[in-house]
Design an enzyme around this catalytic site. Structure first.
Site, PDB file in Angstrom:
ATOM      1  N   THR A 145       0.883  -1.223   0.165  1.00  0.00           N
ATOM      2  CA  THR A 145       0.143   0.038  -0.410  1.00  0.00           C
ATOM      3  C   THR A 145       0.690   1.877  -0.346  1.00  0.00           C
ATOM      4  O   THR A 145       2.092   0.833   0.250  1.00  0.00           O
ATOM      5  CB  THR A 145      -1.503  -0.052   1.628  1.00  0.00           C
ATOM      6  OG1 THR A 145      -1.748  -1.292   1.076  1.00  0.00           O
ATOM      7  CG2 THR A 145      -1.772   1.156   1.653  1.00  0.00           C
ATOM      8  N   GLY A 197      -1.248  -2.690   6.661  1.00  0.00           N
ATOM      9  CA  GLY A 197      -1.792  -3.764   6.874  1.00  0.00           C
ATOM     10  C   GLY A 197      -2.029  -3.402   8.292  1.00  0.00           C
ATOM     11  O   GLY A 197      -2.526  -1.617   8.315  1.00  0.00           O
ATOM     12  N   ASP A 227      -8.629 -10.387   1.550  1.00  0.00           N
ATOM     13  CA  ASP A 227      -8.345  -9.152   2.521  1.00  0.00           C
ATOM     14  C   ASP A 227      -9.953  -9.594   2.938  1.00  0.00           C
ATOM     15  O   ASP A 227     -10.321  -9.190   4.410  1.00  0.00           O
ATOM     16  CB  ASP A 227      -8.722  -7.217   2.700  1.00  0.00           C
ATOM     17  CG  ASP A 227      -7.448  -6.747   2.608  1.00  0.00           C
ATOM     18  OD1 ASP A 227      -6.233  -7.554   2.288  1.00  0.00           O
ATOM     19  OD2 ASP A 227      -7.406  -5.867   2.243  1.00  0.00           O
ATOM     20  N   SER A 234     -10.651  -3.346   5.747  1.00  0.00           N
ATOM     21  CA  SER A 234      -9.374  -2.645   5.248  1.00  0.00           C
ATOM     22  C   SER A 234      -8.487  -2.397   6.455  1.00  0.00           C
ATOM     23  O   SER A 234      -9.849  -1.957   7.016  1.00  0.00           O
ATOM     24  CB  SER A 234      -9.992  -1.566   3.930  1.00  0.00           C
ATOM     25  OG  SER A 234      -8.325  -0.937   3.922  1.00  0.00           O
ATOM     26  N   SER A 235      -7.862  -2.106   6.548  1.00  0.00           N
ATOM     27  CA  SER A 235      -6.920  -1.123   7.558  1.00  0.00           C
ATOM     28  C   SER A 235      -6.412  -0.059   7.403  1.00  0.00           C
ATOM     29  O   SER A 235      -5.870   1.063   8.328  1.00  0.00           O
ATOM     30  CB  SER A 235      -5.840  -2.301   7.805  1.00  0.00           C
ATOM     31  OG  SER A 235      -5.833  -3.483   8.659  1.00  0.00           O
TER      32      SER A 235
HETATM   33  N1  GLU Z   1      -5.178  -4.960   2.298  1.00  0.00           N
HETATM   34  C1  GLU Z   1      -5.023  -4.097   3.215  1.00  0.00           C
HETATM   35  C2  GLU Z   1      -5.340  -2.808   3.311  1.00  0.00           C
HETATM   36  O1  GLU Z   1      -6.478  -2.697   2.957  1.00  0.00           O
HETATM   37  C3  GLU Z   1      -3.339  -2.724   2.813  1.00  0.00           C
HETATM   38  C4  GLU Z   1      -1.844  -3.556   2.815  1.00  0.00           C
HETATM   39  C5  GLU Z   1      -1.306  -2.385   3.212  1.00  0.00           C
HETATM   40  O2  GLU Z   1      -1.107  -2.023   3.929  1.00  0.00           O
HETATM   41  O3  GLU Z   1       0.126  -3.010   2.965  1.00  0.00           O
HETATM   42  O4  GLU Z   1      -5.881  -2.427   4.586  1.00  0.00           O
END
Ligand code: GLU
Length: 567
Positions: free
Chosen positions: A378, A474, A425, A450-451
């Protein structure tokens, strides 16, 4: 299996009076500042930054992924959801293998199965229509230029390509990012991405329909469906029908001094972060941290306990709001001070271990907790423009290099863009052993939890914007933004110091400390209180802008390649 660390480079904070951009790669930051200097606003800058990031930091985000954006227009905050959706033909068994068990993570990720319908471009287009100033076509100039003329492969891109276990298996990616002997293109290699230049030209001229319909969409669908070992079920109708959603941001009071605004579900980031900070507010303050702001065991203990409780709620309650009801009918029931006070009650000298979910509003729990799953891959962008308007954009293709599928948009040219694996996710398990459903299970058209935690902080008394922040990594993200808020607003660190502080996290299991970040005595003291302590790399990518008496101060995380530019 987070996007790996690739070294650390200390950075100095940047100070500017009028406007500022911070992003994960110097060329992306440059594109943003170019838009601001051309009379563009924060939204224009963010779009230009995103288009360059997809080219130069392809492991993290791009037109094949999704994103969340918060916008401050000087009067109000708006929240924009460009999260990927599950294809209409998918169901809750998507990641259950032939043996009836959840698939191994990499087997699920690599291929078409994990690819969600991309949403970043549709979302940026929607925000730009509403708030942009420069013509849409202008925003693509830096990315098209860099894609056509070439950009130098960075140390981080090289290292991640070199060690990636699966990207070489994709013919398009192998031919583009690797030499004939399978080694990654070297640092400094000037790479032209002709396919992406062509696709961006079409999106610039025709808008998001150039991606969501016609030959580029057909190529996307074909790649997802025809993957030899692990195909997906995406259809042309899924791609054509994608729509970004404008949501009500959640703005939460902190310490009666700050108003902190973030994304509502399907992101769990703001809720988790504010549950942690809100729980800490219910407890007696813990002595100031050690030298340089590095927190000691006593503070880390209390933080980790608050985090356990927050992540217990996250595992049960948070999912796409079009599919699950908020507890007690409103998401901020999770942030209610009385509720958090009751949650904080069991926190004592020794760790509570694995925390159970609470019952906000006193309602019965309808869902089973989702087991923890790794997430990563991300980028975060923070922008403040000359009018003091701002964007916090967190954007993702999920894992590093996403589904390890590269699409050329049907152009037949070298290069292209990477497809996300955002569907991993979702919970792989649809229900627990008793058959209770998991809120974040796969359902057709649903957005995975999501985070991501794009964050805008305001002075609660006069409404002034104080901070724009966010990060990749994440489920660590809410902890990273929390660390920055506490470091700056509680401990009085300068913003670069706060960003550089060693990272720490708890996901309702072990307490995770950044490798080499804390004295051995800290881990020992936490163990003595009953914590299982593990060390991990935790390569955050915080990009933060803070108001100061001198204007704006920007900080980029020393653990990645981000930069800050301002005027
Ligand atoms: N897929 C994750 C999310 O949407 C984010 C992954 C990341 O931040 O590396 O929370």
């Amino acid at each position: 299996m987070p996007e790996a660390g690739t070294g650390r480079a200390d950075k100095a904070a940047v100070v500017a009076r009028r406007q500022m951009v911070t992003a994960a790669h110097p060329l992306a930051t440059q594109a943003g500042i170019e838009m601001l200097r051309a009379g563009g606003n924060a939204v224009d800058a963010a779009v230009a930054v995103q288009m360059v990031l997809g080219l130069v930091e392809p492991q993290s985000s791009g037109i094949g992924g999704g994103a969340f954006l918060l916008h401050w227009d000087g009067r109000e905050v708006s929240a924009w959801d460009g999260r990927e959706t599950a294809p209409a033909a998918d169901d809750e068994k998507l990641f259950i293998g032939a043996d009836g068990k959840p698939m191994p993570l990499m087997a699920a990720i690599v291929g078409g199965r994990s690819v969600g319908v991309p949403g970043a471009v549709r979302m940026l287009e929607a925000v730009h229509r509403r708030h942009g100033r420069l013509p849409w076509v202008r925003l693509f100039e830096p990315a098209i230029r860099a894609a056509s003329d070439g950009f130098a492969v960075s140390a981080r891109l090289h290292a991640l390509l070199e060690r990636d276990p699966a990207l070489r298996e994709d013919k398009q990616a192998r031919g583009f990012y690797y030499r004939a002997d399978g080694s990654a293109l070297p640092v400094g290699h000037v790479l032209r991405n002709r396919a992406l230049a062509e696709i961006l030209q079409r999106i610039a001229a025709q808008g998001s329909d150039a991606l969501h319909a016609g030959p580029v969409a057909a190529d996307l669908v074909a790649r997802v469906r025809s993957h030899p070992g692990n195909p997906g079920r995406m259809s042309n109708a899924d791609v054509a029908g994608y729509a970004a959603v404008q949501r009500m941001p959640i703005c939460t009071s902190w310490k009666s001094i700050y108003r902190i605004c973030g994304m509502p579900p399907p992101s769990s980031g703001h809720l988790a972060m504010m549950q942690i900070l809100g729980t800490l507010e219910q407890l007696p303050p813990v002595a100031r941290p050690l030298n340089g702001g590095i927190p000691g065991a006593e503070w880390l203990h209390v933080y980790a306990e608050a985090a356990r409780l927050a992540f217990a709620d996250r595992a049960v309650y948070v999912a796409d709001p079009s599919f699950v009801q908020a507890p007690a009918g409103r998401w901020d029931s999770l942030l209610d001070a009385r509720y958090l006070k009751s949650r904080a009650a069991p926190i004592g000298e020794r760790s509570i271990g694995i925390a159970p979910a609470g019952r906000p509003g006193g309602e019965p729990i309808a869902f089973a907790p989702q087991p923890n799953q790794p997430e990563s891959g991300t980028s975060h962008v923070s922008v403040v423009d000359a009018e003091g308007h701002a964007v916090a954009l967190t954007t993702s293709i999920e894992a590093a290099f996403g589904a390890r599928l590269m699409a050329d948009g049907g152009t037949g040219l070298p290069g292209g863009y990477l497809l996300n694996n955002q569907l991993t996710d979702f919970s792989f398990e649809p229900a627990d052993a008793q058959g209770r459903p998991i809120a974040n299970r796969v359902q057709p058209g649903k957005r995975p939890r999501s985070s991501m935690t794009p964050t805008l902080v305001f002075d609660a008394r006069d409404g002034r914007l104080l901070m724009v922040a966010g990060s990749p990594l994440g489920p660590v993200i809410p902890h990273l933004v929390a660390k920055t808020l506490v470091g700056v607003f509680d401990w009085g660190l300068d913003v670069q110091e706060a960003v550089a502080l060693p990272n720490f996290a708890n996901f309702n299991g072990p307490t995770v400390l950044e490798t080499g970040g804390f004295p051995a005595a800290t881990a020992a003291a936490l163990r003595a209180r009953g914590h299982v302590v593990v060390e991990a790399e935790l390569p955050s990518g915080l990009q933060v802008i803070l108001r100061s008496v001198h204007g704006w101060i920007g900080a980029a995380d020393p653990r990645r390649e981000g930069t800050v530019q301002g005027d």
